[in-house]
Design an enzyme around this catalytic site. Structure first.
Site, short mmCIF file in Angstrom:
data_model
loop_
_atom_site.label_atom_id
_atom_site.label_comp_id
_atom_site.label_asym_id
_atom_site.label_seq_id
_atom_site.Cartn_x
_atom_site.Cartn_y
_atom_site.Cartn_z
N SER A 62 -47.11 -5.54 -20.20
CA SER A 62 -45.70 -5.41 -20.55
C SER A 62 -44.84 -5.42 -19.29
O SER A 62 -44.87 -6.39 -18.53
CB SER A 62 -45.49 -4.14 -21.39
OG SER A 62 -44.17 -4.05 -21.86
N HIS B 149 -41.39 -5.52 -27.77
CA HIS B 149 -42.23 -6.70 -28.03
C HIS B 149 -42.21 -7.11 -29.50
O HIS B 149 -43.23 -7.54 -30.05
CB HIS B 149 -43.66 -6.46 -27.52
CG HIS B 149 -43.70 -6.21 -26.05
ND1 HIS B 149 -43.43 -7.20 -25.13
CD2 HIS B 149 -43.94 -5.08 -25.35
CE1 HIS B 149 -43.51 -6.68 -23.91
NE2 HIS B 149 -43.81 -5.40 -24.02
#
Length: 305
Positions: A86, A190
């Protein structure tokens, strides 16, 4: 072959940068970065409480700064590949020479602010699922309208969506899932809920001139290595609203012949997954400077001459 990896949001803990600032030059470097991005990284890394550093706009640049500081303290690691989970992808982009440290921190500061703003639009969140088979879990999540936002490997999946959808998941767990654990994050990262942040990041990225990676850069999007700086930057932007496929990244580490993995500060999460998913691969997590000697030994033993 050594892989250097950087953790994502949630790895930070109060005061975790304090011991690192005792190393020569690190306090000055962190102060300069603080001035560059308009955020007191020294305060947040040493004195702020858990709630303060949970703020997305703070946590993301703080994590990238920590990764860069600890990698610099490690010395010339010469990894055979780099990757980040991430927000850790920004740290990895700096490791690979795609962005310099200050550019990476400025862009991730924009990312954190934009994602915090997107998260404020509607009440959303994320929950980790313990146990279960991904082939059963993923369709179940999609049936509930949730996104498998992190597919981390070793059976670990994180679901993201509205609080109502997550409550439904709690009441209707996929077969084999023992527990659903809400995560202390500010939104459904996300997923499509982050689309407004993508637009903001696209605009900021237009001002940058990325260089091509100097070492293989493994992308969260599909676990593939990316050859050009322009493509790395495009993926950094788009990944905000797309799932993290760490499972595929680890498959690539295996295919590349990885024998060792070092996770930069605040290490622990990715090495924990690697111990289950990559048997036989030596690991070191950089939590404090006390871990540097073990990491340097790993570098010496697993770097090709």
């Amino acid at each position: 072959m050594l892989v250097l990896v950087a953790p994502g949001q949630g790895a930070q803990t109060p005061g975790f940068l304090t011991p690192w600032l005792e190393l020569p030059g690190t306090a000055d470097r962190l102060a300069a970065w603080s001035d560059a991005i308009g955020l007191d990284l020294v305060h947040y890394g040493t004195k702020a409480d858990a709630d303060e550093i949970r703020d997305t706009a703070v946590a993301q640049p703080l994590l990238v700064a920590a990764g860069l500081l600890s990698a610099a303290a490690l010395g010339d690691a010469a990894p055979g590949a780099v990757a980040g989970h991430s927000v850790g992808e920004f740290t990895a982009a700096a490791f690979a020479g795609v962005l310099d440290d200050t550019a990476a921190l400025r862009l991730v500061r924009t990312r954190g602010l934009a994602m915090a703003e997107a998260a404020a639009i509607a009440p959303t969140g994320m929950s980790a699922l313990l146990g279960g088979d991904p082939e059963v879990t993923v369709p179940h999540l999609e049936k509930l309208g949730l996104t498998p936002a992190n597919v981390n490997g070793a059976g670990q999946i994180v679901a993201a969506g509205t609080l109502e959808q997550l409550a439904a998941l709690e009441a209707d767990k996929p077969e084999g899932v023992r527990r659903v654990v809400p995560l202390k994050v500010a939104g459904a990262f996300h997923t499509h809920h982050m689309a407004p942040a993508v637009a903001t990041l696209e605009q900021a990225a237009q001002e940058l001139s990325p260089a091509d990676p100097t070492v293989p850069y493994v992308s969260n999007k599909d676990g593939r290595t990316v050859a050009t700086g322009a493509e790395v930057l495009a993926r950094l932007v788009g990944q905000v609203a797309n799932p993290v496929r760490w499972d595929l990244c680890m498959e690539t580490f295996q295919a590349l012949g990885a024998t060792a993995l070092i996770e930069v500060c605040p290490g622990g999460t990715l090495t924990g997954i690697a111990k289950r998913a990559l048997p036989g691969v030596a690991t070191v997590a950089l939590k404090t400077p006390d871990d540097l000697d073990a990491a340097r030994t790993l570098v010496a033993e697993h770097t090709a001459v």
